[in-house]
Design an enzyme around this catalytic site. Structure first.
Site, mmCIF file in Angstrom:
data_model
loop_
_atom_site.group_PDB
_atom_site.id
_atom_site.type_symbol
_atom_site.label_atom_id
_atom_site.label_comp_id
_atom_site.label_asym_id
_atom_site.label_seq_id
_atom_site.Cartn_x
_atom_site.Cartn_y
_atom_site.Cartn_z
ATOM 1 C CG ASN A 1 42.153 16.531 8.278
ATOM 2 O OD1 ASN A 1 41.883 17.712 8.428
ATOM 3 N ND2 ASN A 1 41.237 15.591 8.194
ATOM 4 C CE1 TYR A 2 40.180 17.668 0.826
ATOM 5 C CE2 TYR A 2 39.209 19.769 1.461
ATOM 6 C CZ TYR A 2 39.331 18.724 0.557
ATOM 7 O OH TYR A 2 38.609 18.746 -0.609
ATOM 8 C CD GLN B 1 -1.619 -5.560 -4.039
ATOM 9 O OE1 GLN B 1 -0.970 -4.993 -3.173
ATOM 10 N NE2 GLN B 1 -2.911 -5.763 -3.938
ATOM 11 N N GLY C 1 -6.375 -4.187 -2.906
ATOM 12 C CA GLY C 1 -6.861 -4.663 -1.622
ATOM 13 C C GLY C 1 -5.993 -5.765 -1.030
ATOM 14 N NE ARG D 1 -6.250 6.634 5.635
ATOM 15 C CZ ARG D 1 -6.768 5.652 6.365
ATOM 16 N NH1 ARG D 1 -7.473 5.938 7.441
ATOM 17 N NH2 ARG D 1 -6.588 4.398 6.024
ATOM 18 N N GLY E 1 0.806 -1.220 0.000
ATOM 19 C CA GLY E 1 0.000 0.000 0.000
ATOM 20 C C GLY E 1 0.835 1.265 0.000
ATOM 21 N NE ARG F 1 55.609 29.689 19.843
ATOM 22 C CZ ARG F 1 56.451 29.891 20.870
ATOM 23 N NH1 ARG F 1 57.352 30.872 20.836
ATOM 24 N NH2 ARG F 1 56.416 29.092 21.900
ATOM 25 C CG ASN G 1 -9.035 -8.410 11.156
ATOM 26 O OD1 ASN G 1 -8.281 -9.257 11.644
ATOM 27 N ND2 ASN G 1 -9.034 -8.108 9.872
HETATM 28 C C1 UD1 Z 1 -7.034 -3.977 7.419
HETATM 29 C C2 UD1 Z 1 -8.161 -5.008 7.543
HETATM 30 C C3 UD1 Z 1 -9.011 -4.659 8.759
HETATM 31 C C4 UD1 Z 1 -8.139 -4.621 9.999
HETATM 32 C C5 UD1 Z 1 -6.966 -3.647 9.801
HETATM 33 C C6 UD1 Z 1 -6.022 -3.743 10.949
HETATM 34 C C7 UD1 Z 1 -8.719 -5.717 5.291
HETATM 35 C C8 UD1 Z 1 -9.689 -5.608 4.178
HETATM 36 N N1 UD1 Z 1 -8.974 -4.979 6.370
HETATM 37 O O1 UD1 Z 1 -7.647 -2.731 7.162
HETATM 38 O O2 UD1 Z 1 -10.017 -5.630 8.931
HETATM 39 O O3 UD1 Z 1 -8.901 -4.205 11.126
HETATM 40 O O4 UD1 Z 1 -6.237 -3.977 8.599
HETATM 41 O O5 UD1 Z 1 -5.006 -2.798 10.840
HETATM 42 O O6 UD1 Z 1 -7.761 -6.465 5.187
HETATM 43 N N2 UD1 Z 1 -1.869 -3.583 1.396
HETATM 44 C C9 UD1 Z 1 -1.304 -4.130 0.267
HETATM 45 N N3 UD1 Z 1 -1.995 -4.063 -0.895
HETATM 46 C C10 UD1 Z 1 -3.224 -3.505 -0.977
HETATM 47 C C11 UD1 Z 1 -3.805 -2.953 0.185
HETATM 48 C C12 UD1 Z 1 -3.095 -3.015 1.368
HETATM 49 O O7 UD1 Z 1 -0.180 -4.652 0.311
HETATM 50 O O8 UD1 Z 1 -3.784 -3.505 -2.083
HETATM 51 C C13 UD1 Z 1 -1.099 -3.641 2.676
HETATM 52 C C14 UD1 Z 1 -0.772 -2.267 3.225
HETATM 53 O O9 UD1 Z 1 0.504 -1.833 2.769
HETATM 54 C C15 UD1 Z 1 -0.788 -2.504 4.722
HETATM 55 C C16 UD1 Z 1 -1.740 -3.671 4.907
HETATM 56 O O10 UD1 Z 1 -1.898 -4.264 3.640
HETATM 57 O O11 UD1 Z 1 0.487 -2.871 5.200
HETATM 58 C C17 UD1 Z 1 -3.099 -3.228 5.456
HETATM 59 O O12 UD1 Z 1 -3.672 -2.329 4.541
HETATM 60 P P1 UD1 Z 1 -4.580 -1.133 5.028
HETATM 61 O O13 UD1 Z 1 -5.073 -0.430 3.824
HETATM 62 O O14 UD1 Z 1 -3.885 -0.330 6.047
HETATM 63 O O15 UD1 Z 1 -5.802 -1.938 5.685
HETATM 64 P P2 UD1 Z 1 -6.831 -1.402 6.753
HETATM 65 O O16 UD1 Z 1 -7.797 -0.509 6.083
HETATM 66 O O17 UD1 Z 1 -6.117 -0.856 7.917
#
Ligand code: UD1
Ligand code: CA
Length: 459
Positions: free
Chosen positions: A385-386, A71, A76, A14, A10, A439, A169
């Protein structure tokens, strides 16, 4: 066999960072480094990191002994794991840990407790969860009236009732490899964010009649992640407290933790005192009985026992037992201060070795020098030194005495027990036990003021 997939694709919009979110620092290390450490400590033998946004940065950081899968685009967390299909196919009979790369507080103990729970219940999926106060943005864990798991509802998909569910979660799961592969094939992007959610695998596997469970952690802090700078600051605060607390338990004295930031890999001996505003980073090792700080910064250095560092900056260097430095001292670039060395205010030591018991009490620059033991530097000595193009070294023999305000024009060698007269500019080697005076001789002009006065008055 235990193996792991870490999600790090990701962007972290934000965070408003130039780097991938998982590369944002908590106590001077990227978030993902803590996750990798925890996974390794938990016993994962094969690790795959999912990269995406600025993947080269993450790939370079994790190194060669960790696999990566790209990816592109990022659709997601479920889509992220799909990129590791080849990796999962190699582990269909194994248990696979999947966790978010942006949750640096998750620890090996929690991961392993969840693993034990996972194996004891013969689960296909075991997720880690926590009861939280702030339910904004979380994945809500829905259970039936008997407490049996049903599914995970992402905050953006939840209705007002579901948003009240305060079991969150963690984004950290144990899967049976084969079952994970099956469930990934069933995920759709039919949701508020049009993303492939990894969290949907729970409901998919439950519907297949598989065992699913949630390991609820006692300390909900371990599940915290960072989506923005405010949360990153919260993680820093918790991590800093955790590290300082561990050190105090180990016998390090931190009478006031204000401004004390110590990296996770730093080792400090018992009865060493760390005073406020002290930052210690990298693989620094500090012995026992030292007083470090206040206002001291140490990076990647080795500090012996009973060392005093008061208002110092020590970078990539070694300070041996009983040495003391400060206030306002900088030691850098592979310098070594041997036992009992005293370096006083406003002295800089660069790429030099300073022999046992040598003293440089004030206002001196020692650069590219091999200094013997028992040497005395007067105030205001400068190593030249330089030459504008290259650096040259100086060699100072044991017991030499360098008078105040001396310039040592490198390369130059000062013999054992040699003396340099104050104010000298030394351009040639000085033999052992010799005195070098370089000197102009003092000139006295008697009555000069009376001559000068009329000249001044005329003006
Ligand atoms: C995710 C969980 C949520 C949980 C939360 C905990 C899902 C759908 N949701 O949400 O249930 O409570 O983590 O912190 O999994 N990433 C990728 N590729 C992507 C999207 C994300 O590698 O396409 C990676 C991000 O870099 C990050 C991690 O996955 O390290 C989590 O992604 P993020 O978008 O922060 O998920 P949350 O919305 O926090
Ligand atoms: Ca997150």
């Amino acid at each position: 066999m235990k193996c792991a997939i870490i999600l790090a694709g990701g962007k972290g919009t934000r965070m408003k960072a130039d780097c991938p979110k998982v590369m944002c620092n908590v106590i001077f290390k990227p978030m993902i480094s803590y996750v990798i450490d925890a996974v390794k400590e938990a016993g994962a033998e094969d690790i795959c990191v999912i990269t995406g946004y600025k993947h080269e940065e993450v790939e370079a950081y994790v190194g060669k002994d960790i696999k990566t899968a790209l990816q592109q685009p990022q659709l997601g967390t479920g889509h992220a794991v799909m990129q590791a299909t080849e990796f999962i196919k190699g582990h269909t009979d194994d248990e696979i840990l999947i966790l978010n790369g942006d949750g640096p507080l998750m620890d090996a103990q929690t991961i392993n407790k969840a693993y034990t729970y996972h194996k004891e219940n013969n689960n296909s999926i075991t997720l880690i969860s926590a009861i939280v106060d702030d339910t904004e943005g979380i994945g809500h864990i829905q259970r039936d009236e008997n407490g049996t798991l049903l599914r995970i509802i992402e905050h953006k998909d939840a209705n007002d009732e579901e948003k009240k569910i305060n079991e969150s979660n963690a984004g950290c799961y144990w899967f049976n490899g084969g079952d994970l592969l099956y469930a990934l094939g069933k995920i759709t992007n039919n949701n508020a964010q049009n993303e492939y959610y990894l969290t949907d695998t729970l409901e998919i596997l439950i519907n297949e009649g598989k065992n699913a469970g949630a390991y609820v952690v006692e300390n909900s802090e371990v599940i915290l992640g960072a989506n923005d700078r405010k949360q990153l600051n919260d993680l820093n605060t918790i991590m800093r407290r955790n590290i300082n607390t561990r050190l105090m338990v180990e016998g390090v004295d931190i009478p006031c933790t204000d401004g004390v930031m110590i990296g996770k890999d730093v080792k400090i001996g018992n009865s060493t005192v760390i005073l406020p505003n002290t930052i210690i980073l990298g693989d620094t090792v500090i012995g026992s009985g030292c007083v470090i700080g206040p206002n001291t910064y140490i990076d990647s250095s080795t500090i012996g026992d009973n060392v005093v560092l008061d208002n110092c900056k020590i970078l990539d260097s070694t300070v041996e037992d009983g040495a003391d430095c400060g206030p306002f001292v900088k030691v850098r670039d592979n310098s070594t201060l041997k036992k009992g060395v005293h370096i006083g205010n406003f002295v800089e030591v660069k790429n030099s070795t300073i022999g046992e018991g040598t003293k440089s009490a004030h206002l001196t620059y020692i650069g590219d020098s091999d200094v013997g033991s028992g040497v005395n530097y007067g105030c205001g000595v400068a190593t030249c030194n330089y030459d504008g193009k290259e650096k040259h070294r100086c060699k100072i023999g044991d017991g030499a005495f360098i008078g105040c305000n001396t310039n040592l024009v490198a390369p130059v060698k000062i013999g054992n027990e040699a003396y340099i007269a104050a104010g000298s500019t030394i351009t040639d080697d000085v033999p052992d036990k010799a005195l070098a005076v370089a000197r102009a001789r003092q000139v006295i002009k008697d009555g000069w003021v009376d001559v000068k006065k009329p000249y001044k008055e005329k003006k």
